[in-house]
Motif scaffolding. Structure first.
Motif, PDB file in Angstrom:
ATOM      1  N   GLN A  91      14.851  -1.335   9.293  1.00 55.10           N
ATOM      2  CA  GLN A  91      14.760  -0.824   8.401  1.00 55.10           C
ATOM      3  C   GLN A  91      14.075   0.659   8.706  1.00 55.10           C
ATOM      4  O   GLN A  91      13.877   1.768   8.096  1.00 55.10           O
ATOM      5  N   MET A  92      12.952   0.347   8.769  1.00 55.70           N
ATOM      6  CA  MET A  92      11.719   1.430   9.043  1.00 55.70           C
ATOM      7  C   MET A  92      11.679   2.369  10.161  1.00 55.70           C
ATOM      8  O   MET A  92      11.873   3.083  10.119  1.00 55.70           O
ATOM      9  N   TYR A  93      11.948   1.468  11.204  1.00 56.22           N
ATOM     10  CA  TYR A  93      11.866   2.864  12.630  1.00 56.22           C
ATOM     11  C   TYR A  93      13.325   3.404  12.938  1.00 56.22           C
ATOM     12  O   TYR A  93      13.792   4.310  13.257  1.00 56.22           O
ATOM     13  N   GLY A  94      14.660   2.999  12.034  1.00 59.01           N
ATOM     14  CA  GLY A  94      15.631   3.921  12.211  1.00 59.01           C
ATOM     15  C   GLY A  94      15.940   4.079  10.903  1.00 59.01           C
ATOM     16  O   GLY A  94      17.481   4.899  10.604  1.00 59.01           O
ATOM     17  N   GLY A  95      15.346   3.956   9.583  1.00 53.13           N
ATOM     18  CA  GLY A  95      15.961   4.258   8.613  1.00 53.13           C
ATOM     19  C   GLY A  95      16.122   5.533   7.920  1.00 53.13           C
ATOM     20  O   GLY A  95      17.139   5.712   7.724  1.00 53.13           O
ATOM     21  N   THR A 132       9.587  -5.631   6.022  1.00 51.88           N
ATOM     22  CA  THR A 132      10.164  -4.431   5.526  1.00 51.88           C
ATOM     23  C   THR A 132       9.520  -3.529   6.266  1.00 51.88           C
ATOM     24  O   THR A 132       9.832  -1.814   6.598  1.00 51.88           O
ATOM     25  N   ASP A 133       8.116  -4.016   6.538  1.00 52.58           N
ATOM     26  CA  ASP A 133       6.873  -2.419   6.751  1.00 52.58           C
ATOM     27  C   ASP A 133       7.571  -1.265   6.349  1.00 52.58           C
ATOM     28  O   ASP A 133       7.901  -0.039   6.365  1.00 52.58           O
ATOM     29  N   GLU A 134       7.290  -1.098   5.006  1.00 54.56           N
ATOM     30  CA  GLU A 134       7.398  -0.144   4.512  1.00 54.56           C
ATOM     31  C   GLU A 134       6.634   0.535   3.347  1.00 54.56           C
ATOM     32  O   GLU A 134       6.311  -0.068   2.155  1.00 54.56           O
ATOM     33  N   PRO A 135       5.217   0.813   3.573  1.00 50.53           N
ATOM     34  CA  PRO A 135       4.168   1.542   3.397  1.00 50.53           C
ATOM     35  C   PRO A 135       5.360   2.805   2.602  1.00 50.53           C
ATOM     36  O   PRO A 135       5.394   3.365   3.513  1.00 50.53           O
ATOM     37  N   VAL A 136       4.453   3.421   1.005  1.00 54.76           N
ATOM     38  CA  VAL A 136       4.978   4.298   0.640  1.00 54.76           C
ATOM     39  C   VAL A 136       4.493   5.445   0.637  1.00 54.76           C
ATOM     40  O   VAL A 136       3.158   6.002   0.232  1.00 54.76           O
ATOM     41  N   TYR A 137       5.401   6.304   1.415  1.00 56.89           N
ATOM     42  CA  TYR A 137       5.236   7.536   1.635  1.00 56.89           C
ATOM     43  C   TYR A 137       6.242   8.602   1.142  1.00 56.89           C
ATOM     44  O   TYR A 137       5.999   9.928   0.481  1.00 56.89           O
ATOM     45  N   THR A 138       7.313   8.005   0.781  1.00 52.77           N
ATOM     46  CA  THR A 138       8.373   8.975  -0.296  1.00 52.77           C
ATOM     47  C   THR A 138       8.576   7.642  -1.747  1.00 52.77           C
ATOM     48  O   THR A 138       7.660   7.050  -1.621  1.00 52.77           O
ATOM     49  N   SER A 139      10.165   8.443  -1.953  1.00 50.95           N
ATOM     50  CA  SER A 139      10.311   7.751  -3.286  1.00 50.95           C
ATOM     51  C   SER A 139      11.125   6.411  -2.889  1.00 50.95           C
ATOM     52  O   SER A 139      11.152   5.515  -3.606  1.00 50.95           O
ATOM     53  N   LEU A 140      11.146   5.611  -1.461  1.00 49.29           N
ATOM     54  CA  LEU A 140      11.777   4.051  -1.424  1.00 49.29           C
ATOM     55  C   LEU A 140      10.107   4.051  -1.671  1.00 49.29           C
ATOM     56  O   LEU A 140       9.524   3.581  -0.998  1.00 49.29           O
ATOM     57  N   LEU A 141      10.914   2.249  -2.192  1.00 47.69           N
ATOM     58  CA  LEU A 141       9.664   1.135  -2.412  1.00 47.69           C
ATOM     59  C   LEU A 141      10.667  -0.100  -1.114  1.00 47.69           C
ATOM     60  O   LEU A 141      11.299  -0.360  -1.230  1.00 47.69           O
ATOM     61  N   PRO A 142       9.580  -0.786  -0.769  1.00 50.37           N
ATOM     62  CA  PRO A 142       9.903  -2.345  -0.124  1.00 50.37           C
ATOM     63  C   PRO A 142      11.077  -3.379  -0.747  1.00 50.37           C
ATOM     64  O   PRO A 142      11.348  -3.726  -0.182  1.00 50.37           O
ATOM     65  N   GLY A 143      10.568  -3.135  -1.673  1.00 51.23           N
ATOM     66  CA  GLY A 143      11.652  -4.175  -2.517  1.00 51.23           C
ATOM     67  C   GLY A 143      13.083  -3.580  -2.426  1.00 51.23           C
ATOM     68  O   GLY A 143      13.570  -4.435  -2.035  1.00 51.23           O
ATOM     69  N   ASN A 199       1.017  -1.138   0.614  1.00 51.14           N
ATOM     70  CA  ASN A 199      -0.198   0.080  -0.177  1.00 51.14           C
ATOM     71  C   ASN A 199       1.279   0.943   0.013  1.00 51.14           C
ATOM     72  O   ASN A 199       2.042   1.168   0.627  1.00 51.14           O
ATOM     73  N   LEU A 200      -0.183   2.404  -0.733  1.00 48.82           N
ATOM     74  CA  LEU A 200       0.739   3.868  -0.911  1.00 48.82           C
ATOM     75  C   LEU A 200       0.244   4.346  -0.373  1.00 48.82           C
ATOM     76  O   LEU A 200      -1.110   4.379  -0.798  1.00 48.82           O
ATOM     77  N   ASP A 201       0.903   5.730   0.185  1.00 51.35           N
ATOM     78  CA  ASP A 201      -0.284   7.168   0.410  1.00 51.35           C
ATOM     79  C   ASP A 201       0.408   8.206  -0.898  1.00 51.35           C
ATOM     80  O   ASP A 201       1.455   8.671   0.200  1.00 51.35           O
ATOM     81  N   LEU A 202      -0.428   8.298  -1.863  1.00 55.95           N
ATOM     82  CA  LEU A 202       0.103   9.132  -2.397  1.00 55.95           C
ATOM     83  C   LEU A 202      -0.101  10.634  -3.016  1.00 55.95           C
ATOM     84  O   LEU A 202       0.058  11.145  -2.877  1.00 55.95           O
ATOM     85  N   ILE A 203      -1.593  10.511  -2.612  1.00 54.34           N
ATOM     86  CA  ILE A 203      -2.117  11.602  -2.672  1.00 54.34           C
ATOM     87  C   ILE A 203      -2.891  12.641  -1.497  1.00 54.34           C
ATOM     88  O   ILE A 203      -3.697  13.354  -1.328  1.00 54.34           O
TER      89      ILE A 203
END
Length: 457
Positions: A259-263, A329-340, A67-71
């Motif tokens: 990497q998420m909580y200290g990213g 990863t726990d990387e929902p997208v709020y920035t230009s970084l991707l979970p892959g 999931n992504l939050d882009l707008i």
């Protein structure tokens, strides 16, 4: 197909060994260490590896977010191109860790399994079980959520578990559920043969369910953190010793998400090691402009909280719980970084914390498969398992960064070149223009047609 040459880390042993030959038939591993005098008549094709290359089991993300939050309209799933980026990074299986549009995830899973689309194995989670079905509208137990009402009944909870089990969900994500709700979810999940995992603290840093109680209820995995009591320089607390002992006694898995909580701080301290490609290019030009305008977010956790996570991870490992560590990863997208790509940031962060690379690689492969209950199918290079493999340049047991230096990804016997997968995803993620927002807005579906109000039990 015969994969010959190079080195093999099978996910079971603590070292790598010379690879004489891995035989793949029908998408599964049919032979390992095939001697040279038996290779002539069997394979239809040979994949020859250099002496500097290493074969790994396919990597598993136990906290993958599509999931992504882009707008600024909430988080929504984009599975197709996110999936290609995962696969290009050697992640051949993902568990989706709570979904806002589960039908999108399940539809893509079905297309991949039918051979109609390319992507990793998708182990679906279904929606969040708890107040986080309403995303950030719920912060404390008294807040109302139409998708998970405060007065939700035991019967409704059991029906929800059954509903998603019928749709092939393999594991359930519990977030912002009360103790009574969590107990019912876990019990009904286990009746359906599903595992459960929990994000146990809400955003006021108050437990919805304590770690101790969650373990004793039968929760199968714990995410993010184990206690709330450590400060920098503190000796491990009695609480942490108790939790670690319970985790090992009950064989409960742990996903620290460093990497998420200290990213943000990790990327500042190790810029070239943590970000090595331009990940923004996989978004549409319009989405790139939105993300640039948004700017960098604040850190997910402060230094004391992050240090606590590191201390807890190492305490579990040093107490003999290395087999309980998994990678997410726990990387929902709020920035230009991707979970892959974040997957390899997590591997690196785990070594920064003090784990040896072999422990990290096992967390990324066989431990993840065991935690999901699918170790009979994936997670190691063994005869009879799916041929999910990653061929990397170099030795990742010496330097974990070599795990991202990928030559080939093999999923169920099909060979993929990472460059081709990534090229097909460039410029594709996100809305194309201001007129293309409909699929990128979160619309929360009520659990009932008419939802009453009340405090949560």
């Amino acid at each position: 197909m015969l994969i010959r040459g190079g080195w093999l880390f099978d996910g079971i042993s603590d070292t790598r060994r010379r690879n004489s030959g891995i035989l793949v038939q029908g998408g599964k591993i049919a032979g390992i260490d095939v001697p040279a005098d038996e290779q002539g008549s069997t394979p239809a094709g040979i994949l020859e590896l250099a002496d500097s290359e290493t074969i790994l089991p396919g990597l598993i993300d136990l906290h993958a977010h599509y999931n992504l939050d882009l707008i600024d309209k909430g988080r929504v799933e984009e599975v197709a191109y996110n999936g290609l980026v995962f696969l290009a990074n050697g992640v051949t299986a993902t568990w989706s860790a709570g979904e806002f549009y589960p039908e999108r995830v399940i539809a893509r899973r079905d297309r991949i399994e039918a051979g109609e689309a390319i992507g990793p194995r998708i182990f679906a989670s279904g929606p969040y079980f708890g107040g986080f079905r309403c995303e950030y509208q719920v912060q404390v137990a008294a807040d109302e959520c139409v998708a998970w009402p405060n007065d939700i009944t035991e019967s409704e909870i059991r029906d929800e578990v059954d509903k998603w089990a019928r749709q092939g969900v393999v594991s359930i994500k519990i977030k912002q559920a009360t103790p009574g709700e969590a107990r019912t979810i876990i019990e009904q999940a286990h009746k359906n043969g599903l595992t459960t995992t929990g994000h146990l603290a809400n955003y006021n840093v108050e437990y919805d369910v304590s770690t101790r109680d969650a373990i004793l209820m039968g929760m199968d995995r714990i995410e993010h953190q184990l206690t709330l009591s450590l400060e920098p320089g503190d000796a491990p607390s009695a609480e942490l010793h108790e939790i670690v002992s319970l985790m090992i006694e009950h064989q409960v898995y742990y996903d620290a998400n460093l990497q998420m909580y200290g990213g943000i701080n990790l990327r500042r301290e190790h810029p070239e090691e943590m970000v090595w490609v331009d990940e923004a290019k996989y978004f549409t030009p319009y989405a790139q402009r939105l993300l640039e305008r948004r700017g960098p977010p604040p850190p997910e956790s402060d230094e004391p909280e992050f240090n606590q996570r590191v201390a807890e991870l190492m305490a579990l490992y040093e107490a003999g719980g290395g087999n309980l560590l998994v990678v997410g990863t726990d990387e929902p997208v709020y920035t230009s970084l991707l979970p892959g790509f974040a997957y390899h940031r997590e591997l690196l962060a785990m070594t920064y914390a003090g784990l040896p690379p072999v422990a990290v690689l096992k967390a990324a492969t066989i431990n993840g498969a065991a935690a999901l209950g699918v170790a009979d199918r994936i997670g190691s290079v063994e005869v009879g398992k799916f041929a999910d493999l990653v061929v990397v340049r170099g030795n990742p047991l010496e330097d974990i960064r070599n795990a991202r230096n990928i030559r080939f990804v093999v999923k169920e016997g099909v060979v993929h070149e990472p460059e081709t997968l990534l090229h097909s995803a460039e410029g594709k993620i996100g809305p194309a223009s201001a007129a293309d927002h409909a699929d990128w807005e979160l619309d929360i579906e009520p659990l009932r047609e008419e939802t009453g109000r009340g405090l949560r039990k």
